[in-house]
Scaffold this motif. Structure first.
Motif, short mmCIF file in Angstrom:
data_model
loop_
_atom_site.label_atom_id
_atom_site.label_comp_id
_atom_site.label_asym_id
_atom_site.label_seq_id
_atom_site.Cartn_x
_atom_site.Cartn_y
_atom_site.Cartn_z
N GLU A 129 -15.12 3.86 -45.59
CA GLU A 129 -15.33 2.71 -44.72
C GLU A 129 -16.81 2.39 -44.59
O GLU A 129 -17.67 3.25 -44.72
CB GLU A 129 -14.73 2.96 -43.34
CG GLU A 129 -15.28 4.19 -42.63
CD GLU A 129 -14.56 4.46 -41.33
OE1 GLU A 129 -13.51 3.84 -41.09
OE2 GLU A 129 -15.04 5.30 -40.54
N ARG A 130 -17.07 1.14 -44.35
CA ARG A 130 -18.42 0.60 -44.12
C ARG A 130 -19.39 0.94 -45.25
O ARG A 130 -20.55 1.27 -45.02
CB ARG A 130 -18.98 1.09 -42.79
CG ARG A 130 -18.20 0.60 -41.59
CD ARG A 130 -18.91 0.83 -40.30
NE ARG A 130 -19.41 2.20 -40.16
CZ ARG A 130 -19.74 2.76 -39.00
NH1 ARG A 130 -19.59 2.07 -37.89
NH2 ARG A 130 -20.20 3.99 -38.94
N ILE A 131 -18.90 0.89 -46.46
CA ILE A 131 -19.77 1.16 -47.61
C ILE A 131 -20.58 -0.10 -47.92
O ILE A 131 -20.01 -1.19 -48.02
CB ILE A 131 -18.94 1.58 -48.84
CG1 ILE A 131 -18.09 2.80 -48.50
CG2 ILE A 131 -19.86 1.89 -50.02
CD1 ILE A 131 -18.88 4.01 -48.10
N PRO A 132 -21.89 -0.01 -48.05
CA PRO A 132 -22.70 -1.19 -48.39
C PRO A 132 -22.29 -1.78 -49.73
O PRO A 132 -21.68 -1.11 -50.58
CB PRO A 132 -24.13 -0.64 -48.42
CG PRO A 132 -24.09 0.63 -47.64
CD PRO A 132 -22.71 1.19 -47.82
N GLU A 133 -22.61 -3.04 -49.91
CA GLU A 133 -22.26 -3.70 -51.17
C GLU A 133 -22.97 -3.08 -52.36
O GLU A 133 -22.41 -2.98 -53.45
CB GLU A 133 -22.60 -5.19 -51.07
CG GLU A 133 -21.78 -5.95 -50.04
CD GLU A 133 -22.14 -7.42 -50.02
OE1 GLU A 133 -23.02 -7.82 -50.81
OE2 GLU A 133 -21.53 -8.17 -49.24
#
Length: 369
Positions: free
Chosen positions: A267-271
């Motif tokens: 979750e919430r992995i940067p692009e």
């Protein structure tokens, strides 16, 4: 670096203040009461001119010449001549400065008094002039030679360090090449045989659990061979990052073939995640699941990969083992390698047992702002 420049500036300022104070004291101690006004001003100007001796050494010698010839600024002229020799070496400016200081000591002002001296006094004044002018030149040349020697020694030390680094790089390159040959000739051959045997088993037992296990073994062997080829390329080239490496996107495939019950949360992995960080996260999960399979058979594992504030956190938590350890071979370097990888990337790595008999691994890798 700023502290070094500050200390150097303070030291230079202290030396300049001391030099001017000594020059003023020298004039004041020998100053007669019936001195001419122009002699007073010339001597004072010679002392003040010492402020610029570091930037205009020859100009300061010219400025102190009248104050020594027609005044009493002997020490000011000697200090200026010494700085000229230190900065310029033994060139025409230094020789000209030597001549002016010598003439200032040899000639007695006013000229009527100089003409009244005997030849013995002229010879004696000439000798004293050589001493007065030669001493600052000798000291300046000595300081210059010492500075040049220090620079040469520093250059030699840097050259020796470079040679040692080149030698170490050559030794590492030879060791890399040797490891690459062994991995290619031995390990690749054995893994290829494993893949072939698994393929035979898969064909001979279609539709059974053995078929599925053989397919998993074949897929794992194929992927291991691909990674091994990449690693051999890295060893041969001497570049740490060479060729494609698995990353966060391949975690689902890794878990499907890990033979460990895993609950994965991403979750919430940067692009955009740097390739090194993504590969480090993958290797962390891979090593932890391997350890669960070896040392905690039957235990469930929880994998959480989460983007944090300017960082990527990876946490692997396994429960208490349900079966005895399988006694699989282990080099004991897996977690150590993960900790080193995290440190090289500027992150942190922590391991700790849990209260229920499980084990927890957490790594944090910084991301570009």
């Amino acid at each position: 670096m700023a502290d070094w420049f500050r200390k150097r500036a303070v030291r230079a300022l202290s030396i300049d203040v001391l030099a001017i104070a000594l020059a003023v004291l020298d004039v004041w101690l020998v100053f007669p009461e019936e001195a001419m006004t122009y002699s007073i001003w010339l001597s004072a100007f010679s002392c003040v001119a010492l402020v610029a001796r570091r930037w205009l050494p020859f100009g300061v010698v010219l400025a102190t010449f009248p104050g020594y010839l027609a005044g009493w600024a002997q020490l000011a002229a000697m200090i200026a001549l010494g700085m000229l020799a230190t900065r310029r070496g033994l060139n025409w400016q230094t020789m000209a400065g030597f001549g002016m200081v010598w003439a200032s000591r040899f000639i007695l002002w006013p000229l009527e008094d100089f003409a009244a001296l005997s030849w013995q006094e002229h010879v004696l004044d000439g000798i004293y002039g050589v001493v007065v002018a030669g001493m600052p030149v000798a000291l300046g040349l000595l300081i210059r030679a010492r500075s040049e020697l220090s620079d040469k020694l520093a250059e030699l030390a840097a050259s020796r360090d470079r040679e040692q680094q080149l030698h170490a790089q050559a030794v590492r390159a030879q060791e890399r090449a040797r490891l690459a040959r062994e991995m290619h000739d031995v390990v690749s051959h054995d893994i290829t045989l494993i893949a072939m045997q698994a393929n035979v088993l898969s064909i001979s037992a279609p539709g059974t659990e053995a078929h599925q296990a053989a397919e998993n073994i074949r897929q794992l062997s194929k992927r291991t061979l691909e990674e091994l080829r990449t690693l051999v390329g890295v060893l041969r080239s001497g570049v740490d990052e060479d060729g494609p490496q698995p990353g966060i996107d391949e975690l689902h495939q890794l878990i499907r073939t890990s033979d460990v019950p895993v609950q994965l949360t991403v979750e919430r992995i940067p692009e955009t995640v740097p390739r090194q960080v993504s590969a480090a996260a993958y290797r962390t999960v891979q090593e932890c699941l391997t350890n669960v399979h070896k040392h905690a058979p039957g235990a469930k594992a929880t994998v959480c990969v989460r983007g944090e504030d300017d960082a990527l956190g990876v946490e692997v938590l396994n429960e208490q083992p349900c079966e005895p350890a399988r006694g699989l071979p282990s080099g004991g370097h897996g977690l150590t390698g993960l900790a080193e990888r995290a440190r090289l990337l500027g992150g942190t790595f922590e391991t700790s047992p849990t209260d229920d008999g499980g084990f927890r691994v957490r790594a944090v890798y910084p991301l570009p702002g």
